[in-house]
Motif scaffolding. Sequence first.
Motif, PDB file in Angstrom:
ATOM      1  N   UNK A  95       0.838  -1.198   0.000  1.00  0.00           N
ATOM      2  CA  UNK A  95       0.000   0.000   0.000  1.00  0.00           C
ATOM      3  C   UNK A  95       0.873   1.249   0.000  1.00  0.00           C
ATOM      4  N   UNK A  96       1.878   1.265   0.863  1.00  0.00           N
ATOM      5  CA  UNK A  96       2.776   2.421   0.918  1.00  0.00           C
ATOM      6  C   UNK A  96       3.505   2.620  -0.409  1.00  0.00           C
ATOM      7  N   UNK A  97       3.873   1.537  -1.038  1.00  0.00           N
ATOM      8  CA  UNK A  97       4.621   1.629  -2.290  1.00  0.00           C
ATOM      9  C   UNK A  97       3.730   2.076  -3.446  1.00  0.00           C
ATOM     10  N   UNK A  98       2.519   1.562  -3.507  1.00  0.00           N
ATOM     11  CA  UNK A  98       1.657   1.827  -4.660  1.00  0.00           C
ATOM     12  C   UNK A  98       0.816   3.092  -4.553  1.00  0.00           C
ATOM     13  N   UNK A  99       0.446   3.466  -3.351  1.00  0.00           N
ATOM     14  CA  UNK A  99      -0.454   4.602  -3.180  1.00  0.00           C
ATOM     15  C   UNK A  99       0.284   5.932  -3.203  1.00  0.00           C
ATOM     16  N   UNK A 100      -0.462   6.941  -3.629  1.00  0.00           N
ATOM     17  CA  UNK A 100       0.041   8.294  -3.556  1.00  0.00           C
ATOM     18  C   UNK A 100      -0.055   8.750  -2.106  1.00  0.00           C
ATOM     19  N   UNK A 101       0.911   9.492  -1.649  1.00  0.00           N
ATOM     20  CA  UNK A 101       0.983   9.919  -0.258  1.00  0.00           C
ATOM     21  C   UNK A 101      -0.258  10.693   0.173  1.00  0.00           C
ATOM     22  N   UNK A 102      -0.779  11.566  -0.687  1.00  0.00           N
ATOM     23  CA  UNK A 102      -1.935  12.375  -0.315  1.00  0.00           C
ATOM     24  C   UNK A 102      -3.134  11.494   0.022  1.00  0.00           C
ATOM     25  N   UNK A 103      -3.342  10.466  -0.762  1.00  0.00           N
ATOM     26  CA  UNK A 103      -4.462   9.553  -0.525  1.00  0.00           C
ATOM     27  C   UNK A 103      -4.279   8.851   0.813  1.00  0.00           C
ATOM     28  N   UNK A 104      -3.067   8.385   1.076  1.00  0.00           N
ATOM     29  CA  UNK A 104      -2.797   7.686   2.322  1.00  0.00           C
ATOM     30  C   UNK A 104      -2.964   8.619   3.522  1.00  0.00           C
ATOM     31  N   UNK A 105      -2.510   9.849   3.385  1.00  0.00           N
ATOM     32  CA  UNK A 105      -2.646  10.798   4.484  1.00  0.00           C
ATOM     33  C   UNK A 105      -4.111  11.097   4.773  1.00  0.00           C
ATOM     34  N   UNK A 106      -4.936  11.204   3.716  1.00  0.00           N
ATOM     35  CA  UNK A 106      -6.357  11.457   3.916  1.00  0.00           C
ATOM     36  C   UNK A 106      -7.013  10.269   4.616  1.00  0.00           C
ATOM     37  N   UNK A 107      -6.680   9.052   4.190  1.00  0.00           N
ATOM     38  CA  UNK A 107      -7.219   7.869   4.860  1.00  0.00           C
ATOM     39  C   UNK A 107      -6.824   7.858   6.325  1.00  0.00           C
ATOM     40  N   UNK A 108      -5.566   8.172   6.588  1.00  0.00           N
ATOM     41  CA  UNK A 108      -5.080   8.153   7.966  1.00  0.00           C
ATOM     42  C   UNK A 108      -5.841   9.160   8.824  1.00  0.00           C
ATOM     43  N   UNK A 109      -6.106  10.336   8.291  1.00  0.00           N
ATOM     44  CA  UNK A 109      -6.840  11.349   9.045  1.00  0.00           C
ATOM     45  C   UNK A 109      -8.273  10.887   9.316  1.00  0.00           C
ATOM     46  N   UNK A 110      -8.915  10.334   8.288  1.00  0.00           N
ATOM     47  CA  UNK A 110     -10.282   9.861   8.459  1.00  0.00           C
ATOM     48  C   UNK A 110     -10.344   8.711   9.467  1.00  0.00           C
ATOM     49  N   UNK A 111      -9.409   7.784   9.367  1.00  0.00           N
ATOM     50  CA  UNK A 111      -9.375   6.658  10.289  1.00  0.00           C
ATOM     51  C   UNK A 111      -9.092   7.128  11.713  1.00  0.00           C
ATOM     52  N   UNK A 112      -8.201   8.072  11.860  1.00  0.00           N
ATOM     53  CA  UNK A 112      -7.881   8.599  13.188  1.00  0.00           C
ATOM     54  C   UNK A 112      -9.114   9.243  13.816  1.00  0.00           C
ATOM     55  N   UNK A 113      -9.869   9.988  13.019  1.00  0.00           N
ATOM     56  CA  UNK A 113     -11.083  10.628  13.529  1.00  0.00           C
ATOM     57  C   UNK A 113     -12.114   9.575  13.942  1.00  0.00           C
ATOM     58  N   UNK A 114     -12.255   8.525  13.136  1.00  0.00           N
ATOM     59  CA  UNK A 114     -13.183   7.445  13.488  1.00  0.00           C
ATOM     60  C   UNK A 114     -12.783   6.760  14.790  1.00  0.00           C
ATOM     61  N   UNK A 115     -11.496   6.534  14.968  1.00  0.00           N
ATOM     62  CA  UNK A 115     -11.013   5.899  16.200  1.00  0.00           C
ATOM     63  C   UNK A 115     -11.291   6.796  17.402  1.00  0.00           C
TER      64      UNK A 115
END
Length: 117
Positions: A67-87
């Motif tokens: 995932x880290x290798x294939x994904x663009x950083x911006x997409x991963x950062x957005x997912x991380x923010x959304x997941x963090x908020x859900x947690x």
Amino acid sequence: MYDTEEKCMELAEKLKKICEAKGSTPYKLAKEAGISSSTISEFLKGNSKPRIDTLLIICNQLGISMTDFLEEREVMEQYAKEEEELVKVYRSLSGEKRKQLGTYVKMLEEYSGRIDD
């Protein structure tokens, strides 16, 4: 959709940068991972596209996820923010509300694809 030629060249550049950051080279990585140097060379030149199992071996050797290798950083950062908020929200709920949320999530999974999002 991706232009596969362009995406593979981006990945080749990304591989070079990751190797450099880790004090290695793609060719040293290939040797350590048991991949032929010609496989890496052809990928870096844009003459071939790596197979999924080759990418898995490369990522494993680099200590990163696919995932880290294939994904663009911006997409991963957005997912991380959304997941963090859900947690955060989940952790603030009472035990009963957590249970209800779990039921709701299971219902969403069960009915996904049946109803337009």
